[in-house]
Design an enzyme around this catalytic site. Sequence first.
Site, PDB file in Angstrom:
ATOM      1  N   ASP A 196      -6.287   1.302   0.855  1.00  0.00           N
ATOM      2  CA  ASP A 196      -6.386   1.372   2.309  1.00  0.00           C
ATOM      3  C   ASP A 196      -7.807   0.994   2.714  1.00  0.00           C
ATOM      4  O   ASP A 196      -8.596   0.524   1.888  1.00  0.00           O
ATOM      5  CB  ASP A 196      -5.999   2.768   2.819  1.00  0.00           C
ATOM      6  N   LYS A 204       0.831  -1.208   0.000  1.00  0.00           N
ATOM      7  CA  LYS A 204       0.000   0.000   0.000  1.00  0.00           C
ATOM      8  C   LYS A 204       0.862   1.252   0.000  1.00  0.00           C
ATOM      9  O   LYS A 204       0.651   2.164  -0.809  1.00  0.00           O
ATOM     10  CB  LYS A 204      -0.922   0.003   1.217  1.00  0.00           C
TER      11      LYS A 204
END
Length: 223
Positions: A140, A122
């Site tokens: 996220d 991420k």
Amino acid sequence: MNSKKELYRFVIEYFEKTRPIAETELHYSNPYELLVAVILSAQCTDKRVNQITPNFFKLFPDAKSLANATVEDIYELVKSCSYPNSKAKNLLGMAKTLVMEFNGEVPSDINLLQRLPGVGRKTANVIASVVFGKPAMAVDTHVFRVAKRIGLVNNAKTPLAVEQQLIENFPQELIPKAHHWLILHGRYICMARKPKCAECGLTLVCKEYRKIIKNAEKGKGAW
């Protein structure tokens, strides 16, 4: 919507009108600063991170200065954010790796970024997208939730699955912007517990909103 393509077209047109400017809310002035900020932002608000980083960057303006710090020095600066102990260790490890392996420069390659302590997929996608403009989609909790609620993804049970479907369906040139569209929508409108459906222009196509209406009609309530 009769097709996935029509759904994405509707969503893109909506965000282009309502959020023509969509960018990170973290404050930074170079790749190193954004990398620090994103590492600090894990399970912590951008607002809190932006309160921490000004003093942090005064003391550690680059990877070399941070690499020469101690975990204790870093902890004192980041202790007001979540998980300060692990983040202090990761920040030091990240800086030392940047200096030793990348001459202090933040790499643009997602795989190379993930060699840095504290940097998962991420975070690597955020850096690649925001700093280097690459078509990378960081997933996220906000992106994961919004994409599934609207119906942008199907049967995607992991962040990677969500990432792959979003990249497949958003036009490549819009992926960096779409990442922020979904984050900001999740942060301010499509919140986890009490989404502001009355303020959302996507209810016409939202899969979750259709469930809410059906439950309300059956007397089960919304959320």
